[in-house]
Design a protein around this motif. Structure first.
Motif, short mmCIF file in Angstrom:
data_model
loop_
_atom_site.label_atom_id
_atom_site.label_comp_id
_atom_site.label_asym_id
_atom_site.label_seq_id
_atom_site.Cartn_x
_atom_site.Cartn_y
_atom_site.Cartn_z
N GLY A 143 0.61 -1.66 -0.16
CA GLY A 143 -0.30 -0.34 0.17
C GLY A 143 0.53 1.15 -0.06
O GLY A 143 -0.17 2.60 0.40
N LYS A 144 2.18 1.29 -0.01
CA LYS A 144 2.50 2.36 -0.44
C LYS A 144 3.94 2.62 -1.66
O LYS A 144 3.89 1.54 -1.31
CB LYS A 144 4.10 2.31 0.90
CG LYS A 144 2.99 2.63 2.28
CD LYS A 144 4.29 2.93 3.49
CE LYS A 144 3.95 2.72 5.12
NZ LYS A 144 4.40 3.17 6.11
N ALA A 145 3.70 3.32 -1.88
CA ALA A 145 4.88 3.64 -2.67
C ALA A 145 6.48 4.29 -1.98
O ALA A 145 6.94 4.78 -2.04
CB ALA A 145 4.33 5.43 -3.65
N VAL A 159 -1.09 5.05 -1.40
CA VAL A 159 -1.08 5.24 -2.07
C VAL A 159 -2.58 4.49 -1.91
O VAL A 159 -2.75 3.76 -1.25
CB VAL A 159 -0.69 5.18 -2.93
CG1 VAL A 159 1.05 6.10 -3.38
CG2 VAL A 159 0.10 3.47 -3.13
N THR A 160 -3.49 4.79 -3.15
CA THR A 160 -4.83 4.35 -3.14
C THR A 160 -4.95 3.97 -4.74
O THR A 160 -4.74 4.96 -5.60
CB THR A 160 -5.98 5.06 -2.99
OG1 THR A 160 -6.10 5.85 -1.96
CG2 THR A 160 -7.36 4.15 -3.12
N VAL A 161 -5.51 2.42 -5.22
CA VAL A 161 -5.26 1.78 -6.90
C VAL A 161 -6.03 2.63 -7.04
O VAL A 161 -7.53 1.82 -6.35
CB VAL A 161 -4.41 0.55 -6.39
CG1 VAL A 161 -4.89 0.48 -7.56
CG2 VAL A 161 -3.65 0.55 -5.81
N ILE A 162 -6.43 2.60 -8.40
CA ILE A 162 -7.50 3.23 -8.88
C ILE A 162 -8.21 2.16 -9.99
O ILE A 162 -8.99 2.12 -10.99
CB ILE A 162 -8.02 4.43 -8.99
CG1 ILE A 162 -6.73 5.45 -10.09
CG2 ILE A 162 -8.26 5.44 -7.57
CD1 ILE A 162 -6.99 6.17 -10.62
N LEU A 163 -6.99 1.55 -10.60
CA LEU A 163 -7.59 0.74 -12.13
C LEU A 163 -5.50 0.05 -11.89
O LEU A 163 -4.76 0.70 -11.51
CB LEU A 163 -6.75 1.93 -12.75
CG LEU A 163 -7.35 1.59 -14.00
CD1 LEU A 163 -8.49 0.33 -14.61
CD2 LEU A 163 -7.26 2.48 -16.00
N ASN A 164 -5.93 -0.79 -12.08
CA ASN A 164 -4.75 -1.87 -13.12
C ASN A 164 -4.48 -2.05 -14.28
O ASN A 164 -5.40 -2.13 -15.14
CB ASN A 164 -5.32 -3.50 -12.31
CG ASN A 164 -4.84 -3.61 -11.01
OD1 ASN A 164 -4.89 -2.59 -10.04
ND2 ASN A 164 -6.35 -4.66 -10.32
#
Length: 358
Positions: A308-310, A351-356
């Motif tokens: 969950g982190k960059a 970060v929040t993933v909005i699209l793979n």
């Protein structure tokens, strides 16, 4: 005395604070990616790395030329009586283009033919005078026959006749191959000059593009490589082709001439300036989108998603095309890289993933 000591002490304290502040700024500048403040809501797009076919792209500027190109001239300075075509017309091989007044040419041919017949009779008289029968003319020695032709004037008469016949036959201009008419500016009822080009025929269905590449890029080219040609006059119109020739010579500027053939009816004009994109498949490579690479303190950095982190990783890229890089080191198959939303990311930012990505 006490007041002076107090002022001195105050001055020393201020100086120390300024020095510490300067050192702090220098330390912050050296941290690189850690100094970029994370956004409150870091929405990103990710992509899981895998090896894929990489098409290397080389860009150059070139000029279009017709593969078949002919400047046509009349062989006689006579008056033009007919012009059957105009600029831009498509003509077939053998099609009539224009014609001259043949009155003088026909008379010249008739006179040359009569003179040749007289010379043939004179030749026979010379051979008979040397003891040869008409039926034995084919047995006359070559040297004797040559001397008899010169003495009778037959040789010169034959040359004059052939020239008159050639000029008469070429009084009508014929298309030498299929193509389009260009540079036709003459008018009917005007006398032409044998030194001036009457018109040009170009085969625009088979066009070529000449362009140059650096000698350092030669290893990336080979005959048959696919190219995309885009006219600067119409960037929306692109056509395909392939490399046909690579000139084995490097000029004084370190450039090599390359020629590509354009596929099919590309609707290009001779002399057009175009952009040439050469594409060559280099097999499976570890490839990342260009959007995944950002600069931090002048170095190429890619953010990798971990828990969950960059997490930033320094990378070294190799070849590139319009949208991708090959990766030399820093990443490996299976890494999940952040491809968008990474401009303002900091190291270890959530970060929040909005699209793979795919």
């Amino acid at each position: 005395m006490i007041r002076k000591n107090s002022r001195l002490l105050f001055f020393l304290c201020v100086t120390a604070l300024i020095a510490c502040s300067g050192e702090k700024k220098k330390e912050d500048a050296e941290k690189g990616v850690e100094t970029v403040l994370p956004a409150n809501n870091n929405e990103v797009t990710i992509l899981k790395l895998d090896k894929q076919i990489f098409n290397h792209e080389l860009v150059s500027n070139g000029k279009v030329k017709a593969s078949a190109f002919a400047d046509l001239r009349f062989q006689s300075a006579e008056v033009i009586t007919h012009i059957w075509v105009k600029n831009g017309d498509w003509v077939k091989k053998g099609q009539k283009l224009a014609g001259l007044d043949k009155f003088r040419l026909d008379n010249k041919l008739s006179q040359a033919k009569n003179t040749l017949e007289k010379a043939r009779l004179e030749l026979q008289d010379v051979l008979i005078g040397q003891g040869y029968a008409v039926k034995d003319f084919d047995k006359v020695p070559e040297a004797t026959m040559k001397l008899a032709k010169v003495k009778s004037g037959y040789e010169q008469s034959k040359v004059d006749y052939d020239l008159a016949l050639y000029e008469d036959e070429h009084a009508t201009l014929i298309a030498p191959f299929d193509g389009v008419v260009a540079n036709l500016f003459a008018k009917s009822m005007n006398r032409v000059s044998t030194s001036d080009v009457f018109c040009t025929i170009m085969d625009t269905k088979s066009m070529e593009v000449d362009f140059s590449v650096l000698e350092s890029e030669l290893s990336l080219l080979k005959k048959g490589d696919r190219v995309v040609i885009t006219p600067f006059a119409d960037m929306a119109h692109a056509c395909k082709g392939s490399i046909d020739e690579i000139n084995p010579l490097v000029d004084d500027n370190g450039m090599v001439k390359v020629k590509a053939k354009v596929d099919g009816n590309a609707k290009l004009f001779n002399g057009m300036n175009v952009r040439v994109n050469v594409h060559r498949s280099l097999g499976k490579q570890l490839v990342i989108p260009k959007s995944a690479v950002v600069l931090r303190s002048g170095k190429q950095v890619v953010f990798v998603l971990k828990k969950g982190k960059a997490m930033w990783i320094k990378v070294h890229t190799g070849l590139e095309n319009a949208d991708s890089y090959t990766v030399l080191d820093g990443l490996q198959v299976g890494d999940t890289v952040i491809v968008t939303g990474n401009i303002n990311l900091a190291h270890e930012a959530p970060v929040t993933v909005i699209l793979n990505g795919k």
